[in-house]
Design an enzyme around this catalytic site. Structure first.
Site, PDB file in Angstrom:
ATOM      1  N   LEU A  30       0.819  -1.469  -0.364  1.00  0.00           N
ATOM      2  CA  LEU A  30      -0.317  -0.003   0.038  1.00  0.00           C
ATOM      3  C   LEU A  30       0.779   1.204   0.111  1.00  0.00           C
ATOM      4  O   LEU A  30       1.853   1.572   0.714  1.00  0.00           O
ATOM      5  CB  LEU A  30      -0.828  -0.131   0.983  1.00  0.00           C
ATOM      6  CG  LEU A  30      -1.727  -1.572   1.618  1.00  0.00           C
ATOM      7  CD1 LEU A  30      -2.788  -0.772   3.063  1.00  0.00           C
ATOM      8  CD2 LEU A  30      -2.758  -1.235   0.269  1.00  0.00           C
ATOM      9  N   HIS A  31       0.662   2.807  -0.596  1.00  0.00           N
ATOM     10  CA  HIS A  31       0.686   3.933  -0.679  1.00  0.00           C
ATOM     11  C   HIS A  31      -0.625   4.998  -0.331  1.00  0.00           C
ATOM     12  O   HIS A  31      -1.331   4.736  -0.018  1.00  0.00           O
ATOM     13  CB  HIS A  31       2.161   4.222  -2.138  1.00  0.00           C
ATOM     14  CG  HIS A  31       0.382   2.951  -3.618  1.00  0.00           C
ATOM     15  ND1 HIS A  31      -0.359   4.336  -3.341  1.00  0.00           N
ATOM     16  CD2 HIS A  31       0.503   2.406  -4.372  1.00  0.00           C
ATOM     17  CE1 HIS A  31      -0.887   3.753  -4.346  1.00  0.00           C
ATOM     18  NE2 HIS A  31      -0.533   2.474  -5.086  1.00  0.00           N
ATOM     19  N   GLY A  33      -1.710   6.469  -2.554  1.00  0.00           N
ATOM     20  CA  GLY A  33      -2.935   6.174  -3.078  1.00  0.00           C
ATOM     21  C   GLY A  33      -3.761   5.415  -2.926  1.00  0.00           C
ATOM     22  O   GLY A  33      -5.683   5.405  -2.495  1.00  0.00           O
ATOM     23  N   HIS A  34      -3.628   4.200  -2.004  1.00  0.00           N
ATOM     24  CA  HIS A  34      -5.179   3.656  -1.188  1.00  0.00           C
ATOM     25  C   HIS A  34      -5.301   4.217  -0.108  1.00  0.00           C
ATOM     26  O   HIS A  34      -6.577   3.437   0.189  1.00  0.00           O
ATOM     27  CB  HIS A  34      -3.697   1.870  -0.531  1.00  0.00           C
ATOM     28  CG  HIS A  34      -3.170   1.483  -1.957  1.00  0.00           C
ATOM     29  ND1 HIS A  34      -2.039   1.147  -2.466  1.00  0.00           N
ATOM     30  CD2 HIS A  34      -4.628   1.044  -3.171  1.00  0.00           C
ATOM     31  CE1 HIS A  34      -1.278   0.012  -3.138  1.00  0.00           C
ATOM     32  NE2 HIS A  34      -3.172   0.073  -3.683  1.00  0.00           N
ATOM     33  N   SER A 182       1.740   4.450  -7.312  1.00  0.00           N
ATOM     34  CA  SER A 182       1.600   2.756  -7.947  1.00  0.00           C
ATOM     35  C   SER A 182       2.855   1.327  -6.710  1.00  0.00           C
ATOM     36  O   SER A 182       3.519   2.085  -7.088  1.00  0.00           O
ATOM     37  CB  SER A 182       1.965   2.468  -9.292  1.00  0.00           C
ATOM     38  OG  SER A 182       2.264   1.470  -9.466  1.00  0.00           O
ATOM     39  N   SER A 183       2.076   0.367  -6.240  1.00  0.00           N
ATOM     40  CA  SER A 183       2.762  -0.501  -5.773  1.00  0.00           C
ATOM     41  C   SER A 183       4.003  -0.805  -6.352  1.00  0.00           C
ATOM     42  O   SER A 183       5.162  -1.005  -6.231  1.00  0.00           O
ATOM     43  CB  SER A 183       2.242  -1.500  -5.783  1.00  0.00           C
ATOM     44  OG  SER A 183       0.813  -1.121  -4.935  1.00  0.00           O
TER      45      SER A 183
HETATM   46  P1  AMP Z   1      -4.262  -1.772  -6.136  1.00  0.00           P
HETATM   47  O1  AMP Z   1      -4.121  -2.730  -5.383  1.00  0.00           O
HETATM   48  O2  AMP Z   1      -3.056  -1.224  -7.254  1.00  0.00           O
HETATM   49  O3  AMP Z   1      -5.626  -2.902  -7.300  1.00  0.00           O
HETATM   50  O4  AMP Z   1      -4.650  -0.782  -5.957  1.00  0.00           O
HETATM   51  C1  AMP Z   1      -6.654  -1.041  -5.278  1.00  0.00           C
HETATM   52  C2  AMP Z   1      -6.830   0.416  -5.978  1.00  0.00           C
HETATM   53  O5  AMP Z   1      -6.143   1.289  -5.604  1.00  0.00           O
HETATM   54  C3  AMP Z   1      -7.682   0.273  -7.168  1.00  0.00           C
HETATM   55  O6  AMP Z   1      -9.079   1.315  -6.797  1.00  0.00           O
HETATM   56  C4  AMP Z   1      -6.567   1.443  -7.973  1.00  0.00           C
HETATM   57  O7  AMP Z   1      -7.342   2.345  -8.718  1.00  0.00           O
HETATM   58  C5  AMP Z   1      -6.918   2.164  -6.428  1.00  0.00           C
HETATM   59  N1  AMP Z   1      -5.088   3.612  -6.279  1.00  0.00           N
HETATM   60  C6  AMP Z   1      -3.933   3.015  -6.798  1.00  0.00           C
HETATM   61  N2  AMP Z   1      -2.981   3.894  -6.785  1.00  0.00           N
HETATM   62  C7  AMP Z   1      -3.831   4.771  -6.964  1.00  0.00           C
HETATM   63  C8  AMP Z   1      -3.352   6.216  -6.815  1.00  0.00           C
HETATM   64  N3  AMP Z   1      -2.013   6.415  -6.892  1.00  0.00           N
HETATM   65  N4  AMP Z   1      -4.200   7.033  -7.060  1.00  0.00           N
HETATM   66  C9  AMP Z   1      -5.815   7.028  -6.513  1.00  0.00           C
HETATM   67  N5  AMP Z   1      -6.502   5.448  -6.479  1.00  0.00           N
HETATM   68  C10 AMP Z   1      -5.008   4.718  -6.794  1.00  0.00           C
END
Ligand code: AMP
Length: 277
Positions: A30-31, A33-34, A182-183
């Site tokens: 997680l970062h 954004g999450h 992004s991860s």
């Molecule tokens: P993931 O773990 O990459 O599957 O992402 C999980 C959720 O976090 C998804 O709804 C992504 O769109 C959202 N997400 C990932 N990166 C960001 C970001 N930089 N800003 C906002 N939401 C994000």
């Protein structure tokens, strides 16, 4: 904060959560954004659940499922700090037991952009989200605009199949230099990370032309492409300017458009987008 490591445990904990329940599905590592999604869920609901599940069915055979970054300890600390009540961390065997054979597919929208590059990706996303929604039973689920097509596909699935929840889409969170978090950035070498800012620069450039009245989609695609091509480490997969509802490519933009792009740096695919409106 409680952690559910099986579907049965998650269902038990669900019955104790206050309504309304906000839910944030993630693949972990997680970062900010999450965490922005978790905070928003916390603001708008009486309780919050998040899931961490690297979903094998949304990765293609040659993709990075095995190598996808994982750091459960850090993820749990971040989720707890942001106000999560329950974290659902199922195993692959629990989610996809032997003999699993049912899929949820959204047509049309999933044939374009990411769907064209990754043919089985959205079937994996829509199937896992359906399972997660059925297990967690959220009032609202939170998704990032960073994955614009994913958010659109999930909304379409929820509408088409009369699923009983609301989908909330939250703005993209960026690094200080503008790169969308992004991860997968962990894969980038320092020189690739530096070059990756060109995605954001190109988007800004297009937004500026848009605000000056440019409505020719091909010209905007060209401007974005030309800017990114100046980076020798960048390999453009696509630059799209499409209708924000159907994702059909546009020639002329009338009211609004989704500008989205995917650029590879080595094996790492980076996505970004903006809505021109
Ligand atoms: P993931 O773990 O990459 O599957 O992402 C999980 C959720 O976090 C998804 O709804 C992504 O769109 C959202 N997400 C990932 N990166 C960001 C970001 N930089 N800003 C906002 N939401 C994000």
């Amino acid at each position: 904060m409680q952690v559910a490591e099986s579907i049965a445990q998650m269902k038990r904990l669900r019955s104790e959560l206050a309504e309304p329940l906000g839910f944030v599905p993630t693949m972990g590592y997680l970062h900010e954004g999450h965490i922005a999604l978790v905070r928003r869920a916390h603001e708008e609901n009486a309780s919050v659940a998040a899931s961490i599940f690297v979903n094998p069915t949304q990765f293609g055979p040659a993709e990075d499922f095995e190598d996808y970054p994982r750091d459960t300890k850090s993820d749990l600390a971040m989720l707890e700090e942001a106000g999560t009540d329950v974290v659902f961390m199922p195993t692959v065997a629990d989610m996809y037991p032997q003999g699993f054979s049912s899929w949820v597919e959204v047509g049309k929208l999933t044939e374009r952009l990411e769907g064209a590059s990754r043919p089985t990706h959205f079937r994996g996303v829509t199937t896992v989200c359906t399972k997660l929604f059925n297990i967690v039973k959220p009032t609202r689920a939170y998704f990032g605009q960073k994955d614009a097509q994913q958010a659109l596909v999930i909304k379409k699935m929820v509408a088409d199949l009369n699923m009983n929840l609301e989908i909330v889409v939250c703005p993209t969170v960026r690094e200080p230099d503008g790169l969308a978090m992004s991860s997968r950035h962990v894969y980038l070498r320092p020189e690739q990370r530096q070059a990756a800012v060109s995605l954001y620069e190109a988007i800004k450039f297009a937004e500026e032309l848009w605000s000056q009245g440019e409505r020719n989609a091909e010209h905007l695609r060209q401007v974005v492409t030309d800017h990114i091509r100046q980076q020798p480490l960048a390999e453009i997969e696509y630059v799209s300017i499409a209708d924000i509802r159907t994702l059909e490519e546009l020639e002329t933009i009338t009211d609004s458009a989704l500008l989205s792009l995917v650029v590879r740096f080595g094996k790492t695919r980076l996505l970004d987008n903006t809505i021109l409106q």
